[in-house]
Scaffold this motif. Structure first.
Motif, PDB file in Angstrom:
ATOM      1  N   LEU A 127       0.824  -1.211   0.000  1.00  0.00           N
ATOM      2  CA  LEU A 127       0.000   0.000   0.000  1.00  0.00           C
ATOM      3  C   LEU A 127       0.854   1.255   0.000  1.00  0.00           C
ATOM      4  CD1 LEU A 127      -3.339   0.674   1.685  1.00  0.00           C
ATOM      5  CD2 LEU A 127      -1.514   2.340   2.005  1.00  0.00           C
ATOM      6  N   VAL A 128       1.847   1.333   0.869  1.00  0.00           N
ATOM      7  CA  VAL A 128       2.648   2.559   0.937  1.00  0.00           C
ATOM      8  C   VAL A 128       3.560   2.702  -0.272  1.00  0.00           C
ATOM      9  CG1 VAL A 128       2.519   2.815   3.435  1.00  0.00           C
ATOM     10  CG2 VAL A 128       4.348   1.412   2.455  1.00  0.00           C
ATOM     11  N   ALA A 129       4.096   1.595  -0.772  1.00  0.00           N
ATOM     12  CA  ALA A 129       4.969   1.676  -1.944  1.00  0.00           C
ATOM     13  C   ALA A 129       4.180   2.095  -3.182  1.00  0.00           C
ATOM     14  CB  ALA A 129       5.664   0.337  -2.180  1.00  0.00           C
ATOM     15  N   LEU A 130       2.979   1.532  -3.349  1.00  0.00           N
ATOM     16  CA  LEU A 130       2.144   1.938  -4.485  1.00  0.00           C
ATOM     17  C   LEU A 130       1.695   3.387  -4.352  1.00  0.00           C
ATOM     18  CD1 LEU A 130      -0.034  -1.270  -4.970  1.00  0.00           C
ATOM     19  CD2 LEU A 130       1.657  -0.355  -6.576  1.00  0.00           C
ATOM     20  N   THR A 131       1.382   3.819  -3.137  1.00  0.00           N
ATOM     21  CA  THR A 131       0.996   5.215  -2.930  1.00  0.00           C
ATOM     22  C   THR A 131       2.133   6.149  -3.315  1.00  0.00           C
ATOM     23  OG1 THR A 131      -0.489   4.586  -1.116  1.00  0.00           O
ATOM     24  CG2 THR A 131       0.166   6.889  -1.243  1.00  0.00           C
ATOM     25  N   ALA A 132       3.344   5.829  -2.857  1.00  0.00           N
ATOM     26  CA  ALA A 132       4.505   6.658  -3.197  1.00  0.00           C
ATOM     27  C   ALA A 132       4.742   6.667  -4.699  1.00  0.00           C
ATOM     28  CB  ALA A 132       5.740   6.139  -2.462  1.00  0.00           C
ATOM     29  N   TRP A 133       4.630   5.499  -5.341  1.00  0.00           N
ATOM     30  CA  TRP A 133       4.848   5.408  -6.791  1.00  0.00           C
ATOM     31  C   TRP A 133       3.812   6.225  -7.555  1.00  0.00           C
ATOM     32  CZ3 TRP A 133       8.640   2.961  -9.693  1.00  0.00           C
ATOM     33  CH2 TRP A 133       8.392   2.856 -11.074  1.00  0.00           C
ATOM     34  N   GLN A 134       2.548   6.064  -7.176  1.00  0.00           N
ATOM     35  CA  GLN A 134       1.489   6.761  -7.893  1.00  0.00           C
ATOM     36  C   GLN A 134       1.543   8.271  -7.678  1.00  0.00           C
ATOM     37  OE1 GLN A 134      -2.162   4.594  -6.925  1.00  0.00           O
ATOM     38  NE2 GLN A 134      -1.140   2.681  -7.501  1.00  0.00           N
ATOM     39  N   ALA A 135       2.028   8.705  -6.508  1.00  0.00           N
ATOM     40  CA  ALA A 135       2.173  10.134  -6.260  1.00  0.00           C
ATOM     41  C   ALA A 135       3.383  10.711  -6.992  1.00  0.00           C
ATOM     42  CB  ALA A 135       2.312  10.396  -4.759  1.00  0.00           C
ATOM     43  N   LEU A 136       4.530  10.077  -6.851  1.00  0.00           N
ATOM     44  CA  LEU A 136       5.775  10.671  -7.334  1.00  0.00           C
ATOM     45  C   LEU A 136       6.081  10.357  -8.791  1.00  0.00           C
ATOM     46  CD1 LEU A 136       8.041  10.025  -4.219  1.00  0.00           C
ATOM     47  CD2 LEU A 136       6.681  12.061  -4.749  1.00  0.00           C
ATOM     48  N   VAL A 137       5.703   9.161  -9.240  1.00  0.00           N
ATOM     49  CA  VAL A 137       6.004   8.751 -10.618  1.00  0.00           C
ATOM     50  C   VAL A 137       4.820   9.019 -11.535  1.00  0.00           C
ATOM     51  CG1 VAL A 137       6.646   6.823 -12.112  1.00  0.00           C
ATOM     52  CG2 VAL A 137       7.647   7.013  -9.820  1.00  0.00           C
ATOM     53  N   GLU A 138       3.659   8.485 -11.158  1.00  0.00           N
ATOM     54  CA  GLU A 138       2.487   8.557 -12.037  1.00  0.00           C
ATOM     55  C   GLU A 138       1.889   9.969 -12.088  1.00  0.00           C
ATOM     56  OE1 GLU A 138      -0.723   5.145 -12.825  1.00  0.00           O
ATOM     57  OE2 GLU A 138      -1.041   6.175 -10.924  1.00  0.00           O
ATOM     58  N   ARG A 139       1.780  10.624 -10.936  1.00  0.00           N
ATOM     59  CA  ARG A 139       1.159  11.954 -10.894  1.00  0.00           C
ATOM     60  C   ARG A 139       2.167  13.078 -11.098  1.00  0.00           C
ATOM     61  NH1 ARG A 139      -3.701  12.600  -7.913  1.00  0.00           N
ATOM     62  NH2 ARG A 139      -5.116  10.886  -8.411  1.00  0.00           N
ATOM     63  N   ALA A 140       3.226  13.085 -10.287  1.00  0.00           N
ATOM     64  CA  ALA A 140       4.146  14.227 -10.284  1.00  0.00           C
ATOM     65  C   ALA A 140       5.233  14.126 -11.341  1.00  0.00           C
ATOM     66  CB  ALA A 140       4.779  14.366  -8.903  1.00  0.00           C
ATOM     67  N   HIS A 141       5.483  12.924 -11.858  1.00  0.00           N
ATOM     68  CA  HIS A 141       6.540  12.725 -12.861  1.00  0.00           C
ATOM     69  C   HIS A 141       7.867  13.330 -12.384  1.00  0.00           C
ATOM     70  CE1 HIS A 141       3.307  11.479 -15.519  1.00  0.00           C
ATOM     71  NE2 HIS A 141       2.705  12.638 -15.339  1.00  0.00           N
ATOM     72  N   VAL A 142       8.246  12.985 -11.162  1.00  0.00           N
ATOM     73  CA  VAL A 142       9.450  13.558 -10.555  1.00  0.00           C
ATOM     74  C   VAL A 142      10.680  13.254 -11.416  1.00  0.00           C
ATOM     75  CG1 VAL A 142      11.014  13.414  -8.578  1.00  0.00           C
ATOM     76  CG2 VAL A 142       8.537  13.544  -8.219  1.00  0.00           C
ATOM     77  N   GLN A 143      11.477  14.297 -11.648  1.00  0.00           N
ATOM     78  CA  GLN A 143      12.676  14.198 -12.477  1.00  0.00           C
ATOM     79  C   GLN A 143      13.921  14.470 -11.638  1.00  0.00           C
ATOM     80  OE1 GLN A 143      12.455  13.307 -15.828  1.00  0.00           O
ATOM     81  NE2 GLN A 143      10.292  13.008 -15.248  1.00  0.00           N
ATOM     82  N   PRO A 144      15.082  13.973 -12.087  1.00  0.00           N
ATOM     83  CA  PRO A 144      16.323  14.243 -11.366  1.00  0.00           C
ATOM     84  C   PRO A 144      16.531  15.736 -11.157  1.00  0.00           C
ATOM     85  CG  PRO A 144      16.697  12.570 -13.036  1.00  0.00           C
ATOM     86  CD  PRO A 144      15.310  13.092 -13.261  1.00  0.00           C
TER      87      PRO A 144
END
Length: 334
Positions: A127-144
């Motif tokens: 749950l927490v790993a998917l939440t972090a992934w969906q927030a930072l990767v899927e939604r925010a598209h965090v870049q270096p």
């Protein structure tokens, strides 16, 4: 099989142990013998009825949103798993119930357990790993090189989100109590705000993303640390219209949800930033993307305490009263 059930909404209602029928296994389902289950704030929110406006569960209900275990049966259309496979998952929101000996999970929501983890460690993550992934990767598209602020860095979500953000190449700030500063630094935080003695709005500026797990005043203040065009993604703030649409809410409920989040969305707009609510979804595919990071040691679970299955009620109480020093509480069936 044995399970722990909640029979009515409300913190005082509690849960009880019960014998219930074994799950039915559909064509695309995998029957998992659960070895361990994670305890999450979401479990308490469901029990208390906090989410019944957007996710109307029918009671009685077996709680539990994380699992790790072994495949004991597969449906006729299952082509990714076999009996004996070690797996982990966050079941779909309509099929929760990991505080039990068995659970039927759709194969799309399941992934092979990371080889480097114990069952209890694996159960703490989905749950927490998917939440972090969906927030930072899927939604925010965090870049270096981007700047990410994560509230409550020593918590179940925060501890994983820090590590994921660092793996994505971000500069990471977080909040923690004095006693947990060293821990969050070990997890990779570049800057740590001691929330007992410091105001993060006086220190942090120009951030691209904030991941909010606190809500309330902290959510409103978080808008001020963003640069123009930045975004706050909250897992506890008021749901927004996009969430209502995703969950298939009826028109009346959509209007109500729109009203609930109107204030924070107006505040964000005035500051030239955006607000979004995240209700995470199950995804075996995303867990498979996370697994290499886990097995490489770039993301490691933080397990505070493991309770035996018969003490599931005590595990819930321990987690609810904020006793964990850091990370997650887990229930072990073995």
């Amino acid at each position: 099989m044995k399970a722990f059930m909640v029979e009515k909404y409300g913190a005082a209602a509690g849960m009880r142990a019960a014998e219930i029928p074994d799950p039915q296994v559909g064509a695309d389902d995998v029957l998992v013998k659960i070895h361990a289950a994670g305890v999450n704030p979401l479990d308490m929110k469901i029990r208390n009825g906090d989410l019944k406006a957007i996710v109307p569960y029918r009671l009685p209900l077996v709680l539990g949103n994380d699992l790790a275990g072994t495949v004991v049966r597969v449906g006729s259309s299952v082509d990714r798993f076999a009996v004996g496979d070690e797996v982990y998952a966050r079941p779909d929101k309509d099929r929760i119930g990991t505080f039990a000996e068995l659970l039927a999970v759709h194969q799309d929501d399941l992934a092979p357990k990371p080889a480097t983890l114990t069952m209890s460690e694996a159960a703490s993550l989905p749950l927490v790993a998917l939440t972090a992934w969906q927030a930072l990767v899927e939604r925010a598209h965090v870049q270096p090189g981007q700047k990410v602020f994560i509230h409550a860095g020593a918590g179940g979500l925060g501890s994983i989100a820090i590590q994921l953000a660092k793996a994505l190449g971000a500069y990471v700030a977080t909040t923690a109590s004095t006693a947990k500063v060293d821990l969050v630094k070990e997890l990779g935080a570049d800057e740590v705000i001691d929330y007992r003695t410091q105001d993060f709005t006086e220190i942090l500026h120009g951030y691209d993303v904030v991941l909010d797990s606190l809500g309330g005043e902290d959510l409103a203040k978080s808008l001020r640390v963003l640069k123009p065009g930045g975004q706050v993604i909250s897992v506890v703030g008021p749901p927004d219209p996009a969430t209502a649409r995703e969950l298939g809410a009826n028109p009346v409920l959509r209007l109500a949800v729109t009203a609930l989040s109107a204030k924070i969305r107006r505040q964000a707009k005035r500051l030239g930033v955006t607000y979004a609510f995240l209700f995470m979804k199950a995804s075996g595919a995303q867990l498979r993307e996370l697994t290499p990071l886990i097995d490489a040691g770039k993301i490691r679970p933080i397990v505070d305490r493991i309770f035996p299955f018969d003490e599931t009620l005590q595990a819930m109480e321990y987690a609810e009263k904020g006793r964990p020093k850091a990370g997650k509480v887990v229930v072990s069936m073995t």
